[in-house]
Design an enzyme around this catalytic site. Structure first.
Site, PDB file in Angstrom:
ATOM      1  N   GLU A 191      34.473  71.703  39.540  1.00 50.30           N
ATOM      2  CA  GLU A 191      35.316  71.271  38.413  1.00 50.30           C
ATOM      3  C   GLU A 191      36.195  72.413  37.926  1.00 50.30           C
ATOM      4  O   GLU A 191      37.192  72.188  37.240  1.00 50.30           O
ATOM      5  CB  GLU A 191      34.423  70.711  37.284  1.00 50.30           C
ATOM      6  CG  GLU A 191      33.894  69.335  37.661  1.00 50.30           C
ATOM      7  CD  GLU A 191      32.544  68.971  37.072  1.00 50.30           C
ATOM      8  OE1 GLU A 191      32.098  69.636  36.113  1.00 50.30           O
ATOM      9  OE2 GLU A 191      31.931  68.022  37.584  1.00 50.30           O
ATOM     10  N   GLY A 229      23.618  67.551  37.287  1.00 51.58           N
ATOM     11  CA  GLY A 229      24.587  67.338  36.214  1.00 51.58           C
ATOM     12  C   GLY A 229      24.077  66.282  35.254  1.00 51.58           C
ATOM     13  O   GLY A 229      23.215  66.532  34.414  1.00 51.58           O
ATOM     14  N   GLU A 279      27.433  71.690  46.770  1.00 49.77           N
ATOM     15  CA  GLU A 279      27.772  70.490  46.017  1.00 49.77           C
ATOM     16  C   GLU A 279      29.003  69.851  46.644  1.00 49.77           C
ATOM     17  O   GLU A 279      30.138  70.271  46.361  1.00 49.77           O
ATOM     18  CB  GLU A 279      28.083  70.842  44.558  1.00 49.77           C
ATOM     19  CG  GLU A 279      26.915  71.415  43.799  1.00 49.77           C
ATOM     20  CD  GLU A 279      27.033  71.159  42.298  1.00 49.77           C
ATOM     21  OE1 GLU A 279      26.103  70.585  41.736  1.00 49.77           O
ATOM     22  OE2 GLU A 279      28.061  71.502  41.696  1.00 49.77           O
ATOM     23  N   ASN A 307      22.963  71.555  34.707  1.00 48.50           N
ATOM     24  CA  ASN A 307      24.307  71.939  34.269  1.00 48.50           C
ATOM     25  C   ASN A 307      24.769  70.872  33.270  1.00 48.50           C
ATOM     26  O   ASN A 307      25.112  69.762  33.674  1.00 48.50           O
ATOM     27  CB  ASN A 307      25.231  71.997  35.500  1.00 48.50           C
ATOM     28  CG  ASN A 307      26.685  72.239  35.121  1.00 48.50           C
ATOM     29  OD1 ASN A 307      27.003  72.541  33.968  1.00 48.50           O
ATOM     30  ND2 ASN A 307      27.578  72.110  36.100  1.00 48.50           N
ATOM     31  N   SER A 357      24.908  63.947  42.253  1.00 45.73           N
ATOM     32  CA  SER A 357      24.251  62.656  42.009  1.00 45.73           C
ATOM     33  C   SER A 357      22.748  62.663  42.304  1.00 45.73           C
ATOM     34  O   SER A 357      22.215  61.700  42.837  1.00 45.73           O
ATOM     35  CB  SER A 357      24.957  61.542  42.796  1.00 45.73           C
ATOM     36  OG  SER A 357      26.297  61.412  42.349  1.00 45.73           O
ATOM     37  N   HIS A 382      32.125  76.432  40.210  1.00 46.96           N
ATOM     38  CA  HIS A 382      31.853  74.983  40.229  1.00 46.96           C
ATOM     39  C   HIS A 382      33.127  74.257  40.629  1.00 46.96           C
ATOM     40  O   HIS A 382      34.241  74.669  40.267  1.00 46.96           O
ATOM     41  CB  HIS A 382      31.379  74.512  38.846  1.00 46.96           C
ATOM     42  CG  HIS A 382      30.820  73.130  38.894  1.00 46.96           C
ATOM     43  ND1 HIS A 382      31.623  72.016  38.916  1.00 46.96           N
ATOM     44  CD2 HIS A 382      29.546  72.684  38.982  1.00 46.96           C
ATOM     45  CE1 HIS A 382      30.855  70.939  39.000  1.00 46.96           C
ATOM     46  NE2 HIS A 382      29.588  71.320  39.041  1.00 46.96           N
ATOM     47  N   LYS A 426      27.388  70.755  31.602  1.00 50.34           N
ATOM     48  CA  LYS A 426      28.857  70.584  31.564  1.00 50.34           C
ATOM     49  C   LYS A 426      29.313  70.578  30.098  1.00 50.34           C
ATOM     50  O   LYS A 426      28.700  71.253  29.271  1.00 50.34           O
ATOM     51  CB  LYS A 426      29.271  69.347  32.354  1.00 50.34           C
ATOM     52  CG  LYS A 426      28.696  69.392  33.788  1.00 50.34           C
ATOM     53  CD  LYS A 426      29.303  68.408  34.723  1.00 50.34           C
ATOM     54  CE  LYS A 426      28.689  68.579  36.110  1.00 50.34           C
ATOM     55  NZ  LYS A 426      29.243  67.678  37.098  1.00 50.34           N
ATOM     56  N   GLY A 473      28.949  63.386  40.334  1.00 49.26           N
ATOM     57  CA  GLY A 473      29.219  62.411  39.276  1.00 49.26           C
ATOM     58  C   GLY A 473      29.683  61.056  39.795  1.00 49.26           C
ATOM     59  O   GLY A 473      30.169  60.233  39.031  1.00 49.26           O
TER      60      GLY A 473
HETATM   61  P1  13P Z   1      25.966  65.114  38.918  1.00 50.45           P
HETATM   62  O1  13P Z   1      24.490  65.379  39.064  1.00 50.45           O
HETATM   63  O2  13P Z   1      26.319  64.483  37.597  1.00 50.45           O
HETATM   64  O3  13P Z   1      26.544  64.423  40.103  1.00 50.45           O
HETATM   65  O4  13P Z   1      26.684  66.568  38.851  1.00 50.45           O
HETATM   66  C1  13P Z   1      26.375  67.506  39.814  1.00 50.45           C
HETATM   67  C2  13P Z   1      26.958  68.794  39.388  1.00 50.45           C
HETATM   68  O5  13P Z   1      28.174  68.947  39.366  1.00 50.45           O
HETATM   69  C3  13P Z   1      26.035  69.856  38.953  1.00 50.45           C
HETATM   70  O6  13P Z   1      26.700  71.070  38.828  1.00 50.45           O
END
Ligand code: 13P
Length: 250
Positions: free
Chosen positions: A95, A231, A165, A8, A210, A93, A10, A171
């Site tokens: 976010e 991510g 997640e 992803n 992560s 997601h 983002k 993140g």
């Molecule tokens: P990270 O791998 O940066 O923690 O993000 C995970 C994520 O939100 C994937 O959709």
């Protein structure tokens, strides 16, 4: 079964950066070792399509409208994604749930449209730190999953992927522990089982939060972990390809 490894991106990228990234992904991600998907921002779906077609690597979108074509400024309808060869769409997601206020109903309606258009929905679920500390993991997973499963016919279960997640692990560099992941994935598996045998047997469950090359292979050994949603590390082709256990080094 091969793991499903989804990147992803983002809100990152440019035509030039993506070209280099996609080229490296094609060169180093071995389709024999994993099923690979990359999800760039909307404007770059056609770039992904032209660079990934016939490579064995799929591409996806990061969200989609819960509505069909109409007066919805700024939104993108599921049928439009088909024009760009999209086969996977992330919905719900954290976010978007927590940052932009998407409700369980909105997410469920988006997932329904994705699947009705023959694509695969990657339904993200997971608890915040406050919910974890309040012992609400099971309730949160149940609410997020049951609202979506209500909208999906069990015979379409193979088009549904669930990504667990935990919001506190995204993140932050704080990966969930093996126990946390096993607990959540077992709860998800039980919810699927209670709903329908097709869901239980066909829905793949990914972990995200992560994930890096140094923790990925251990996470992939946990029961009911069928793949990973990545991510930050998906923007680094070496890390992304290592995570999927393809070529270990460049
Ligand atoms: P990270 O791998 O940066 O923690 O993000 C995970 C994520 O939100 C994937 O959709």
């Amino acid at each position: 079964m091969k793991p499903l490894i989804i990147g992803n991106w983002k809100m990152h990228g440019s035509l030039a950066k993506n070209a280099a990234l996609l080229q490296a992904i094609v060169a180093h991600c071995d389709a024999q070792k994993a099923d690979w998907v990359v999800c760039p921002p909307f404007p770059y779906l056609s770039q992904a399509q032209s660079m990934l077609e016939d490579t064995g690597i799929a591409w996806g979108a990061q969200t989609v409208s819960a509505f069909s074509q109409g007066a919805f400024t700024g939104q993108v309808d599921a049928s439009m994604l088909l024009d760009f060869g999209v086969s996977f769409v992330i919905v719900g997601h954290s976010e978007r749930r927590h940052g932009l206020g998407e409700s369980n109903i909105y997410v469920a309606d988006s997932a329904k449209l994705v699947i009705e258009h023959g694509m695969n929905a990657i339904l993200c679920v997971g608890e915040t730190l406050v919910q974890k500390e309040a012992g609400q993991l099971e309730t949160v997973l149940q609410e997020q999953l049951l609202s979506a499963l209500k909208q999906i016919a069990p015979e379409n279960a193979k088009n549904l992927v669930i990504a667990y997640e935990p919001v506190w692990a995204i993140g932050t560099g704080k990966t969930a522990s093996q126990e946390d992941i096993l607990k959540a994935h077992t709860l998800i598996k039980n919810i699927l089982k209670e709903k329908d045998a097709n869901f239980y047997n066909s829905v793949r469950i990914l972990y995200g939060g992560s994930v890096k090359p140094d923790n990925a292979s251990q996470i992939l050994t946990i029961l009911y972990v069928d793949g990973l949603l990545i991510g930050g590390a998906s923007l680094d082709p070496q890390a992304f390809s290592e995570i999927g256990q393809c070529k270990p080094s460049f």
